[in-house]
Design a protein around this motif. Structure first.
Motif, PDB file in Angstrom:
ATOM      1  N   SER A  99       0.956  -1.184   0.027  1.00  0.00           N
ATOM      2  CA  SER A  99       0.028  -0.276   0.014  1.00  0.00           C
ATOM      3  C   SER A  99       0.926   1.312   0.098  1.00  0.00           C
ATOM      4  N   MET A 100       1.923   0.495   0.907  1.00  0.00           N
ATOM      5  CA  MET A 100       3.101   2.431   1.139  1.00  0.00           C
ATOM      6  C   MET A 100       4.053   2.666  -0.809  1.00  0.00           C
ATOM      7  N   PHE A 101       3.385   1.057  -0.905  1.00  0.00           N
ATOM      8  CA  PHE A 101       4.780   1.336  -2.047  1.00  0.00           C
ATOM      9  C   PHE A 101       4.718   2.160  -2.930  1.00  0.00           C
ATOM     10  N   TYR A 102       3.058   1.566  -3.533  1.00  0.00           N
ATOM     11  CA  TYR A 102       2.363   2.088  -4.526  1.00  0.00           C
ATOM     12  C   TYR A 102       1.353   3.589  -4.641  1.00  0.00           C
ATOM     13  N   SER A 103       1.154   3.719  -2.939  1.00  0.00           N
ATOM     14  CA  SER A 103       1.101   4.930  -2.926  1.00  0.00           C
ATOM     15  C   SER A 103       2.035   6.382  -3.171  1.00  0.00           C
ATOM     16  N   PRO A 161       2.886  -5.810 -14.041  1.00  0.00           N
ATOM     17  CA  PRO A 161       1.811  -6.078 -13.155  1.00  0.00           C
ATOM     18  C   PRO A 161       1.202  -7.818 -13.863  1.00  0.00           C
ATOM     19  N   PRO A 162       1.100  -9.239 -13.017  1.00  0.00           N
ATOM     20  CA  PRO A 162       0.959 -10.163 -13.926  1.00  0.00           C
ATOM     21  C   PRO A 162      -0.809 -10.217 -14.546  1.00  0.00           C
ATOM     22  N   ALA A 163      -1.094 -11.394 -14.612  1.00  0.00           N
ATOM     23  CA  ALA A 163      -2.317 -11.569 -15.255  1.00  0.00           C
ATOM     24  C   ALA A 163      -3.112 -12.230 -14.019  1.00  0.00           C
ATOM     25  N   LEU A 164      -4.407 -11.465 -13.974  1.00  0.00           N
ATOM     26  CA  LEU A 164      -5.551 -11.751 -13.014  1.00  0.00           C
ATOM     27  C   LEU A 164      -5.601 -13.246 -13.135  1.00  0.00           C
ATOM     28  N   PRO A 165      -5.209 -14.022 -11.405  1.00  0.00           N
ATOM     29  CA  PRO A 165      -5.680 -15.391 -12.177  1.00  0.00           C
ATOM     30  C   PRO A 165      -7.136 -15.477 -12.193  1.00  0.00           C
ATOM     31  N   THR A 166      -7.510 -17.114 -12.241  1.00  0.00           N
ATOM     32  CA  THR A 166      -9.076 -17.274 -12.364  1.00  0.00           C
ATOM     33  C   THR A 166      -9.311 -17.146 -11.207  1.00  0.00           C
ATOM     34  N   THR A 202      -3.037  -2.569  -5.935  1.00  0.00           N
ATOM     35  CA  THR A 202      -3.061  -3.394  -5.039  1.00  0.00           C
ATOM     36  C   THR A 202      -3.712  -3.527  -5.116  1.00  0.00           C
ATOM     37  N   ALA A 203      -4.581  -3.820  -5.694  1.00  0.00           N
ATOM     38  CA  ALA A 203      -6.147  -5.135  -5.274  1.00  0.00           C
ATOM     39  C   ALA A 203      -5.472  -6.085  -5.941  1.00  0.00           C
ATOM     40  N   LEU A 204      -4.250  -6.916  -6.802  1.00  0.00           N
ATOM     41  CA  LEU A 204      -4.073  -7.596  -7.286  1.00  0.00           C
ATOM     42  C   LEU A 204      -3.032  -8.310  -6.526  1.00  0.00           C
ATOM     43  N   ALA A 205      -2.046  -7.089  -5.517  1.00  0.00           N
ATOM     44  CA  ALA A 205      -0.822  -7.681  -4.421  1.00  0.00           C
ATOM     45  C   ALA A 205      -1.734  -8.084  -3.687  1.00  0.00           C
ATOM     46  N   GLY A 206      -3.297  -7.451  -3.358  1.00  0.00           N
ATOM     47  CA  GLY A 206      -4.276  -8.062  -1.736  1.00  0.00           C
ATOM     48  C   GLY A 206      -4.467  -9.258  -2.438  1.00  0.00           C
ATOM     49  N   ILE A 226      -1.345 -11.824  -1.890  1.00  0.00           N
ATOM     50  CA  ILE A 226      -1.059 -11.866  -0.569  1.00  0.00           C
ATOM     51  C   ILE A 226      -1.912 -13.428   0.389  1.00  0.00           C
ATOM     52  N   LEU A 227      -3.451 -12.930  -0.313  1.00  0.00           N
ATOM     53  CA  LEU A 227      -4.175 -13.933   0.060  1.00  0.00           C
ATOM     54  C   LEU A 227      -3.868 -15.268  -0.502  1.00  0.00           C
ATOM     55  N   THR A 228      -3.264 -15.484  -1.593  1.00  0.00           N
ATOM     56  CA  THR A 228      -3.107 -16.773  -1.860  1.00  0.00           C
ATOM     57  C   THR A 228      -1.551 -17.102  -1.866  1.00  0.00           C
ATOM     58  N   GLY A 229      -1.012 -16.447  -1.208  1.00  0.00           N
ATOM     59  CA  GLY A 229       0.439 -16.467  -0.483  1.00  0.00           C
ATOM     60  C   GLY A 229       1.534 -16.701  -2.082  1.00  0.00           C
ATOM     61  N   THR A 230       1.039 -16.275  -3.031  1.00  0.00           N
ATOM     62  CA  THR A 230       2.199 -15.397  -3.654  1.00  0.00           C
ATOM     63  C   THR A 230       3.424 -15.070  -3.534  1.00  0.00           C
ATOM     64  N   LEU A 231       2.453 -14.188  -3.198  1.00  0.00           N
ATOM     65  CA  LEU A 231       3.702 -12.404  -2.610  1.00  0.00           C
ATOM     66  C   LEU A 231       4.273 -12.405  -1.103  1.00  0.00           C
TER      67      LEU A 231
END
Length: 451
Positions: free
Chosen positions: A164-168, A255-260, A439-443, A446-451
């Motif tokens: 959040s702070m980085f992209y802000s 940014p990577p593509a949005l996963p399914t 930010t949404a993609l990073a979220g 984070i939820l999926t554990g890939t970041l």
């Protein structure tokens, strides 16, 4: 004819100014970074923050401490070895006795002591066998698993804050560049109105309107610069020993593509630390119930002792008596009555277990809701990127046409100001949209554990 020629020259000059400004706006993302200023990527920012953030350091320490507790609990299941050494002197009472030895010797004053001189040098092996020890091991293992899950929760929370702070910070830098170009555009328009006023082609009201817009852009740029500095300082607290260290953020990586949705749900369900923490809490609660119930059962204590316990510090005493030997003991303590204390402890542990089960189900429901919200946010943000890009191109074209019409005397200064404001708003919205999607993609990552 002379008036038309002057208008044509003004139109050509204005078109040239617009082309220069357009090229500057197009190339502003490719401007060289200041020499000597470190460029920080998102991965490096996360790595630096993990080394400097105290809450994350506390979570790491708690996880290591829980691992040590688990080792200690498992070690308690194994026999302990103690090498005991003691010298005891007791005042004689003037009588003699055998004291377990051949011949007579002075009797000690204290009847609890065996001899006036007593030497003890023994290796003692002790082992306690009971259900409580195994239950305590399960509790420690579950606590260690919970601490590991809590560490991952703390890590993901830190990553979320850094993202959040980085992209802000990146967004405020981009907005600062946009506001700089907007101020330059306003200054050029002010100069244009002043020239046209000198040529007696427009009224002084147009100059006043252009000057008001320029002053507004100056204020916006000052506020934007302050916001950018504040965002960089907030992030620098986690990155550098001195938050005043100059740096720049690197957001050039696409940014990577949005996963399914199915991929997100599958990864989040298997790698979610909140679920793992809640499950470990339930396991620890079950083990605590078993440990409390173990107080109803007896414990078997075994002891093996080998060494010397004699009036002489030697393998053999007088008349070749053997001092070196061993003893074995077994003790079984059967609980009979404790005024229902064990029953109350079992009840306490069962109450805590019920709470942990409720927490687990609540965590599962929250995860489902968070996944739906995060995926919907990322999906909408991605779909809006194309719309925002078209809005910027449309606003730029509108500004170009409006300025051409103003140069030809077919539009007012108010229309130019409105077009410039619309173009600035479109560029600002595009910057916010890019940050929103990242930010949404990073979220989701984070939820999926890939970041």
């Amino acid at each position: 004819m002379r008036g038309k020629g002057k208008k044509l020259l003004m139109w050509v000059a204005e078109a040239a100014v617009f082309l220069v400004v357009a090229l500057a706006i197009q190339c502003r993302a490719q401007e060289a970074k200041p020499a000597g200023v470190p460029v920080i990527s998102l991965a490096e920012a996360i790595h630096r923050a993990q080394q400097n953030e105290p809450v994350f350091a506390s979570a790491v320490a708690a996880q290591k401490s829980a691992g040590i507790d688990r080792y200690i609990a498992k070690a308690a299941l194994l026999p302990s070895v103690l090498y005991h050494n003691q010298v005891l002197y007791t005042q004689p009472n003037g009588q003699t006795n055998q004291g377990g030895q051949v011949g007579t010797q002075s009797a000690p004053v204290f009847i609890a002591n065996n001899a006036v001189h007593e030497y003890s040098s023994q290796a003692s092996i002790n082992e306690t066998i009971g259900l409580r020890q195994f239950a305590d091991t399960k509790v420690a293992s579950a606590n260690a698993a919970r601490a590991s899950a809590e560490l991952e929760v703390a890590r993901r929370g830190l990553v979320s804050a850094v993202v959040s702070m980085f992209y802000s910070a990146s967004a405020f830098d981009a907005k600062q560049r946009v506001l700089t170009e907007a101020l330059r555009e306003a200054q050029n328009f002010t100069q244009l109105t002043q020239k046209r006023e000198e040529a007696r082609e427009i009224a002084h009201a147009d100059v006043v309107k252009a000057q008001l817009q320029e002053q507004q852009r100056q204020r916006e740029l000052s506020d934007g610069t302050l916001a950018a500095d504040r965002a960089r300082l907030e992030l620098a607290v986690l990155l550098f020993p001195d938050p005043r260290t100059p740096y720049s953020t690197d957001t050039t990586e696409a940014p990577p593509a949005l996963p399914t949705r199915d991929e997100v749900i599958s990864l989040a369900s298997s790698k979610n630390p909140e679920i793992r923490s809640a499950l470990a809490d339930v396991q620890a609660s079950n083990a605590e119930v078993m440990s409390a119930r173990a107080a109803y059962l007896p414990d078997l204590a075994l002891n093996f002792t080998y060494g010397i316990n004699a009036p002489q510090f030697a393998k053999r005493g007088p008349d070749d008596v053997r001092n070196l030997g061993y003893s074995i003991s077994g003790t079984l303590d059967i609980p009979v009555w404790d005024w229902f204390s064990t029953q109350k402890r079992v009840k306490q542990s069962e109450i805590r277990r019920d709470v942990s089960k409720v927490t687990l189900t609540a965590t599962q429901r929250r995860l489902i809701a968070t996944l739906e919200e995060s995926y919907a946010e990322a999906n909408v943000a991605r779909d809006q990127l194309d719309l925002l890009d078209r809005s910027v191109h449309t606003a730029a074209e509108s500004l170009r046409l409006t300025k051409l019409r103003y140069s030809a005397g077919e539009s007012s200064a108010l229309e130019v100001v409105d077009a410039e404001t619309a173009y600035l708003s479109a560029e600002t919205a595009q910057t916010d949209g890019i940050v929103r999607y990242r930010t949404a993609l990073a979220g989701l990552q984070i939820l999926t554990g890939t970041l």
